[in-house]
Design an enzyme around this catalytic site. Sequence first.
Site, mmCIF file in Angstrom:
data_model
loop_
_atom_site.group_PDB
_atom_site.id
_atom_site.type_symbol
_atom_site.label_atom_id
_atom_site.label_comp_id
_atom_site.label_asym_id
_atom_site.label_seq_id
_atom_site.Cartn_x
_atom_site.Cartn_y
_atom_site.Cartn_z
ATOM 1 N NE ARG A 36 -4.422 -1.355 1.587
ATOM 2 C CZ ARG A 36 -5.514 -1.411 2.327
ATOM 3 N NH1 ARG A 36 -5.493 -0.974 3.570
ATOM 4 N NH2 ARG A 36 -6.642 -1.877 1.822
ATOM 5 C CE LYS A 198 -14.372 -10.316 8.506
ATOM 6 N NZ LYS A 198 -13.705 -9.047 8.671
ATOM 7 N N GLY A 351 -7.850 -7.714 1.218
ATOM 8 C CA GLY A 351 -6.498 -7.731 1.784
ATOM 9 C C GLY A 351 -5.903 -9.119 1.843
ATOM 10 N N GLY A 374 -13.147 -3.868 1.039
ATOM 11 C CA GLY A 374 -14.523 -3.357 1.077
ATOM 12 C C GLY A 374 -14.807 -2.384 -0.056
#
Length: 394
Positions: A36, A198, A351, A374
Site C-alpha cells: 500500500r 465473514k 487484503g 470493502g
Amino acid sequence: MPKKSLNDADYAGKRTLVRVDVNVPLEDATITDDTRIRAALPTITTLLDGGAIVTLCSHLGRPKGKVVPEESLALVRERLNQLLDADVIMAPDCIGDEVAALREDLRPGQVLMLENTRFHPGERANDPEFARALAGDAELYVNDAFGSMHRAHASTVGVTDYIDECVAGLLVREELDKLTPCREASGDGFVVILGGAKVDDKIDAIRELLPRAEKLIIGGAMAWAFFKARGMGIGESLCTCDSLQAAHEILDGMGDHLDRMMLPVDVHIVQVEPDTGEMRVAPADAIDKGWDALDIGPDTRVLFAQAVRDAEIVFWNGPMGYFEKPPFDEGTRDLARALAETDAYTVVGGGDSAAAITQMGFDDDMSHVSTGGGASIEFVQGDDLPGVDALDDN
Ligand code: ADP
Ligand code: MG
C-alpha cells in the site's frame, strides 16, 4: 471519469493535502507488507516533481479515537523516506497548532506525514471541526486512498468541504478504471468468487451479484454458513451467528437465482475435539462433530476451476480456506492457478486474498489486484463510494 483527477489539476506551488491509504500490516514494529505504501508513490512523486507542497494523511489500524503508540505512522514515514527522493518529516499529530506551524514552514520538495487520523474520534465520526482542522491551509486535496473510499470519514469526505479543489489521485483513478468492467458486467461469462470469513460483510455483494453473475462461487468459511443454514452439520467449523443469519436471508430471499450459486461438494477437515490433528477429505454433508473444515476439497477444486475456465470476466474476493496454514492453502492456490491460466479479465480484491495470491506468485497473472477490500466489493456491486462522490466533478 466523471470526477476530476490529478491530471486535471494545476498543482505547481500549491499546498496539497493527500489522503493516502498506508494502512499496512505490522508485526513486532516492522511492516510485513509495504504494497500500500508503494501504491501511493506515483501520486506523491508526480506532485513533488510538479512543485507541489505535500502533506500526507492516513489512518492505520483501529486505535478507536485514542493515541495508541503501536499504531503510529512513524514506521510508514521511515519507509517513505527510503522510497522517496525527498525529505519526509513526521508530525506529532494530524491537527493542532504545532502541526499547523509545520505545515506552514513546509517547502517544495519536502513531505510532511501527519500522524494517524484515527487517533481522534472526529475522523470516523466525520466531525466538521476535525475536518476543518485537518484541511488546514491546503489549497488542493488529492484523495488517493482507494482502500478507504467506501468510508465517509473526515479525511475522505469531511475535508472536501474546506478545500477549494478536490481531485482523485492516480491510484484511485487506476482502481476505478480497472474495476469498472466488473461493475458493468452481467450475464454469461461473468463469474464471481466470494470466500473468506465473514458472510455478513459480503451479504450485500451476494444479493447484488447473484442476479448479475452467470455463476457465483462460494468458498472459504463463508460456505459453512450456507451449509448450516441448509441444516447440514459443520462440526467445529468457523461460522458466526451474523453469518448464519445472512445466509438464511439469502437462501430465503433469492429464489431461482440460487441456481447460480456454487458451493463446495467436499471439504478438507481436521479433528480438533479431541485435538488429534488428524486430517481427511470428506463429502460436504459429512463434517462430523469435533471436526473443523479448513479448506475446500479436491473435487470442489476441480469443479471451481472448470467454472472459471470459460469465463470472460472474473471478480474474486476472499480466500477458499485457511490459506495461512498449509495444506489448507490448496483450494486458494488451485483457484488462483485456474484464474492465471484463463484468458478472462481477472480482478482480485480483499487484503487477505491479495496477500494470498501475491505470496503464491500469481499476482502478475491477474488483470488487476486491487488495493481495496470493502471498497472494491462495494464498487463492483454497484454502490457509489462516498470518497469518490465528494470529489469535484470533471
Ligand atoms: P479478504 O481480506 O480477502 O476480504 P476475509 O478477510 O473475508 O478476506 O477472510 C480472510 C480470512 O478467512 C483468512 O484469514 C482465512 O484464513 C480465513 N478463512 C477462510 N476460510 C476459512 C476456513 N474454512 N476456516 C477458517 N478460516 C478461514
Ligand atoms: Mg481480510
